[in-house]
Design an enzyme around this catalytic site. Structure first.
Site, PDB file in Angstrom:
ATOM      1  N   SER A  83       0.772  -1.462   0.124  1.00 12.15           N
ATOM      2  CA  SER A  83       0.041  -0.007  -0.003  1.00 12.15           C
ATOM      3  C   SER A  83       0.878   1.103   0.179  1.00 12.15           C
ATOM      4  O   SER A  83       0.443   2.604  -0.161  1.00 12.15           O
ATOM      5  CB  SER A  83      -1.060   0.040   1.286  1.00 12.15           C
ATOM      6  OG  SER A  83      -0.060   0.109   2.448  1.00 12.15           O
ATOM      7  N   THR A 200      -2.598   2.593   3.157  1.00 10.70           N
ATOM      8  CA  THR A 200      -1.767   3.769   3.387  1.00 10.70           C
ATOM      9  C   THR A 200      -1.020   3.613   4.742  1.00 10.70           C
ATOM     10  O   THR A 200      -1.613   2.885   5.394  1.00 10.70           O
ATOM     11  CB  THR A 200      -2.833   4.975   3.305  1.00 10.70           C
ATOM     12  OG1 THR A 200      -3.550   5.158   2.081  1.00 10.70           O
ATOM     13  CG2 THR A 200      -2.022   6.372   3.791  1.00 10.70           C
ATOM     14  N   THR A 218       1.281   6.971   0.692  1.00 10.19           N
ATOM     15  CA  THR A 218       0.663   5.769   0.106  1.00 10.19           C
ATOM     16  C   THR A 218       0.831   5.627  -1.209  1.00 10.19           C
ATOM     17  O   THR A 218       1.605   6.554  -1.968  1.00 10.19           O
ATOM     18  CB  THR A 218      -0.806   6.227   0.287  1.00 10.19           C
ATOM     19  OG1 THR A 218      -1.678   5.218  -0.111  1.00 10.19           O
ATOM     20  CG2 THR A 218      -1.392   7.453  -0.573  1.00 10.19           C
ATOM     21  N   ARG A 228      -4.840  10.092 -10.784  1.00 10.86           N
ATOM     22  CA  ARG A 228      -5.673  10.077  -9.531  1.00 10.86           C
ATOM     23  C   ARG A 228      -4.913  10.520  -8.245  1.00 10.86           C
ATOM     24  O   ARG A 228      -3.739   9.888  -7.968  1.00 10.86           O
ATOM     25  CB  ARG A 228      -6.367   8.882  -9.221  1.00 10.86           C
ATOM     26  CG  ARG A 228      -7.181   8.757  -8.222  1.00 10.86           C
ATOM     27  CD  ARG A 228      -6.726   8.001  -6.746  1.00 10.86           C
ATOM     28  NE  ARG A 228      -7.650   8.096  -5.865  1.00 10.86           N
ATOM     29  CZ  ARG A 228      -7.176   7.783  -4.462  1.00 10.86           C
ATOM     30  NH1 ARG A 228      -6.160   7.430  -4.377  1.00 10.86           N
ATOM     31  NH2 ARG A 228      -8.170   7.770  -3.731  1.00 10.86           N
ATOM     32  N   THR A 251      -6.520   6.966   6.938  1.00 14.80           N
ATOM     33  CA  THR A 251      -6.164   5.838   5.831  1.00 14.80           C
ATOM     34  C   THR A 251      -7.528   5.262   5.194  1.00 14.80           C
ATOM     35  O   THR A 251      -8.576   5.683   6.004  1.00 14.80           O
ATOM     36  CB  THR A 251      -5.503   4.456   6.173  1.00 14.80           C
ATOM     37  OG1 THR A 251      -6.092   4.143   7.385  1.00 14.80           O
ATOM     38  CG2 THR A 251      -3.904   5.000   7.017  1.00 14.80           C
ATOM     39  N   GLY A 252      -7.533   4.819   3.949  1.00 12.62           N
ATOM     40  CA  GLY A 252      -8.946   4.385   3.498  1.00 12.62           C
ATOM     41  C   GLY A 252      -9.403   5.091   2.256  1.00 12.62           C
ATOM     42  O   GLY A 252      -8.486   5.796   1.514  1.00 12.62           O
TER      43      GLY A 252
HETATM   44  N1  GLY Z   1      -6.098   7.086   1.553  1.00 11.16           N
HETATM   45  C1  GLY Z   1      -5.380   6.687   0.553  1.00 11.16           C
HETATM   46  C2  GLY Z   1      -6.114   6.992  -0.768  1.00 11.16           C
HETATM   47  O1  GLY Z   1      -7.187   7.140  -0.858  1.00 11.16           O
HETATM   48  O2  GLY Z   1      -5.267   7.109  -1.789  1.00 11.16           O
END
Ligand code: GLY
Length: 351
Positions: A83, A200, A218, A228, A251-252
């Site tokens: 990640s 992340t 991340t 993105r 994170t998420g």
């Molecule tokens: N939280 C990491 C991402 O959405 O890239």
């Protein structure tokens, strides 16, 4: 909309669950330390080595930002953490693109990079953006040129494991292209588990002077559209530090967080008296309620179908973490012990 709930019922449901969760959070509040001047390092569940390293450096009197960056560098350099950094899962072109932000409480300054390719430690580059420019966020080719100008070496960040995961996913995408599906022996459970993968690491700390700092780093969503950018490099979303109040990170699912300035919200709730855990839960509750306006984000029961977690430390050294769906842990070094503890949660996952 599938299984649509009326907006009124929906809000009622969400508020009911949210309130229950905040009460649960209150019960768990005692987890934080009471004494002032105590050092703490908190990280997402994949950050146990980061909290260990961070505490080691805090004990040596290092700046809390250097402590947390050194902590997450261990995970950025680890090819087995899919990640973050080296070994992170790539975008849909098979290229690893990294995002990171840092924030330093004593100077209320921050730096960030996004869509950075070929550099293993975006968190170190983010710190140099903070220290050596009058900007906060550099992206893409500009971020890479900046990193190289500061002596960072370009490396291939795509491990064989990550490349194979990318290839298997590409092979499964469509029956209307020229790729054959994966061979059965290659369509194993591990690759299946990569499919909706994102992860992340966030790490935040308070030192013996009560100064705070944080970092989030991340590789973002697996198979993301090139370019993105998630929440991790967005100050206020993936990370926020107010040296008078506290620090928070996440994170998420980054998109839901960006739309709600989540880490800023956590610190804001702490400034109004919430404990770190309560502040994380209230922020998740707010995000869950706002998500009801976007049907694609909801499951069959009309609840958020994404994961999102927050971690927080306040000025007193109290700490907490909460997650949208039950079942996750976060890492904390409380000065005595380095451990993973259960996150509070907004919704209970069905078995
Ligand atoms: N939280 C990491 C991402 O959405 O890239």
């Amino acid at each position: 909309m599938k299984n649509k709930l009326s907006r009124r019922n929906f809000l009622k449901t969400g508020i009911g669950i949210g309130a229950a969760a905040v009460l649960t959070g209150r019960k768990n509040m005692a987890r934080g330390a009471e004494e002032k001047g105590k050092m703490r390092v908190v990280a997402s569940g994949n950050g146990l080595r980061a909290t260990e390293k961070g505490m080691e450096l805090l004990r040596q009197g290092k700046d809390p930002l250097d402590a947390v960056i050194a902590g997450v560098n261990i995970v950025e350099n680890d090819p087995n953490d899919r990640s973050v950094g080296y070994g992170g899962l790539p975008n849909e072109d098979g290229v690893v693109e990294l995002d990171s932000s840092v924030m330093h409480g004593p100077t209320h300054n921050g730096g960030a990079v996004a869509s950075l390719r070929n550099i293993k430690n975006p968190s170190k580059v983010a710190k140099i953006v903070m220290e050596r420019t009058d900007h906060v966020l550099l992206v893409g080719r500009g971020a890479l040129r900046f990193a190289k100008a500061h002596g960072f070496k370009e490396e291939n960040l795509l491990t064989d494991r990550a490349r194979e995961a990318w290839l298997r996913r590409k092979e499964r995408l469509s029956d209307r292209d020229f790729w054959f599906p994966p061979k059965p022996e290659e369509a194993d459970r591990e690759f299946a588990s990569f499919f909706d993968f994102h992860g992340t690491i966030n790490c935040i700390a308070i030192d013996a002077n009560g100064d705070l700092a944080g970092v989030t780093t991340t590789s973002g969503f697996f198979f993301k559209i090139p370019g993105r950018v998630g929440d991790s490099p967005i100050i206020g979303a993936g990370l926020y530090v107010d040296n008078d109040v506290g620090a928070a990170g996440s994170t998420g699912r980054g998109e839901a967080n960006i739309l709600n300035c989540g880490s800023f919200q956590v610190v804001n709730f702490m400034s109004r008296g919430s404990s770190p855990e309560e502040a994380c839960l209230k922020t998740l509750e707010r995000i869950a309620n706002k998500s009801k306006l976007l049907p694609r984000l909801l499951n069959e029961e009309g609840l958020p179908r994404f994961g999102l977690s927050f971690y927080a430390i306040n000025k007193k050294g109290e700490y907490g973490g909460a997650t949208m769906w039950s079942g996750s842990r976060y890492a904390v070094h409380d000065g005595k012990e380095n451990k993973r503890v259960p996150s509070a949660y907004l919704f209970k996952r069905k078995k």
